[in-house]
Motif scaffolding. Structure first.
Motif, PDB file in Angstrom:
ATOM      1  N   ASP A  67      52.209  44.775  40.299  1.00  0.00           N
ATOM      2  CA  ASP A  67      52.081  44.817  38.835  1.00  0.00           C
ATOM      3  C   ASP A  67      53.388  45.261  38.165  1.00  0.00           C
ATOM      4  N   LYS A  68      53.965  46.347  38.649  1.00  0.00           N
ATOM      5  CA  LYS A  68      55.198  46.897  38.039  1.00  0.00           C
ATOM      6  C   LYS A  68      56.376  45.949  38.224  1.00  0.00           C
TER       7      LYS A  68
ATOM      8  N   ARG B   9      40.861  42.673  36.310  1.00  0.00           N
ATOM      9  CA  ARG B   9      39.640  43.478  36.276  1.00  0.00           C
ATOM     10  C   ARG B   9      39.755  44.402  35.072  1.00  0.00           C
TER      11      ARG B   9
ATOM     12  N   LYS C 263      41.332  45.779  32.034  1.00  0.00           N
ATOM     13  CA  LYS C 263      42.750  45.751  31.642  1.00  0.00           C
ATOM     14  C   LYS C 263      43.685  45.754  32.847  1.00  0.00           C
ATOM     15  N   ARG C 264      43.107  45.934  34.038  1.00  0.00           N
ATOM     16  CA  ARG C 264      43.962  46.064  35.228  1.00  0.00           C
ATOM     17  C   ARG C 264      44.137  44.718  35.912  1.00  0.00           C
ATOM     18  N   ARG C 265      45.226  44.618  36.659  1.00  0.00           N
ATOM     19  CA  ARG C 265      45.483  43.422  37.455  1.00  0.00           C
ATOM     20  C   ARG C 265      45.505  43.874  38.912  1.00  0.00           C
ATOM     21  N   ILE C 266      44.519  43.423  39.673  1.00  0.00           N
ATOM     22  CA  ILE C 266      44.361  43.900  41.041  1.00  0.00           C
ATOM     23  C   ILE C 266      45.052  42.929  41.999  1.00  0.00           C
TER      24      ILE C 266
END
Ligand code: URA
Length: 206
Positions: A59-60, A104, A106-109
């Motif tokens: 993600d980062k 998922r 606001k998150r990106r798994i």
């Protein structure tokens, strides 16, 4: 052995890192470019003697456009210091250059790239290896190890094995993300073993 021999795909041989980076920035070889923010190409000296290959940007890294700048990268940085390797001397890259994830909320798994996605990205890794010409290449985790050392390579059993190919020494160890998922005391022990693997890798450069 890998499914694709090195340097045989897509005319990447003879291209500079800058040319490869430019070309990869508009890569549509697989569908992963559609959801990722950008191509995350490798980073490091053009003439690095050590290349480290991870799985794919997280993600980062997807947001920053640079490999290994997130939590796994920070663990890798600490391990490199302990192993006596200066990060600035290493060329860091990934087997897959786009972030693959499942949304998922606001998150990106993170989602593991499949064989087709790894193959589609292979020309860029081959191009980087040809342009940099490292003496030693270390794969981090199963995805990179399979890409570099063949589909049957098992990191759990074969970490630290060294294969001579095309003038390079290829080896593999665990991925720092897998260490982040452990709890102490297993985590501390696993990090020590990871550092030992990196130290052995550095010794191959002597
Ligand atoms: N994990 C990887 O394999 N590569 C990165 O760049 C970051 C996390």
């Amino acid at each position: 052995m890998p499914d694709q021999p090195l340097f045989e795909m897509a005319g990447v041989e003879g291209r500079t890192l800058e040319e490869l980076r430019d070309a990869a920035s508009t890569c549509t070889n697989c569908h992963l470019y559609q959801d990722a923010t950008q191509t995350v190409f490798g980073k490091g000296p053009q003439r690095a003697r050590l290349m480290i290959v991870g799985e794919q940007p997280g993600d980062k890294e997807d947001l920053a456009g640079e490999p290994f700048v997130g939590p796994a990268g920070r663990l890798l940085d600490r391990a490199l210091v302990e192993a006596g390797i200066e990060r600035q001397t290493v060329y860091l890259t990934n087997a897959v250059k786009h972030f693959k994830f499942t949304p998922r909320g606001k998150r990106r798994i993170h989602s593991t790239p499949n064989a087709e996605e790894i193959k589609a990205c292979r020309p860029w890794l081959d191009g980087e290896m040809a342009a940099v010409g490292p003496a030693v290449v270390v794969a981090l985790g199963a995805t990179a190890a399979k890409a570099l050392l063949g589909a049957s390579f098992k990191v759990t059993r074969q970490r630290g094995e060294v294969v001579d190919r095309d003038g390079m020494k290829l080896t593999a160890t665990v991925h720092p993300s897998s260490l982040l998922r452990l709890k102490d005391p297993e985590r501390t022990e696993a990090i020590e073993q990871f550092v030992a693997d990196l130290r052995a890798t550095a010794a191959l450069l002597d």
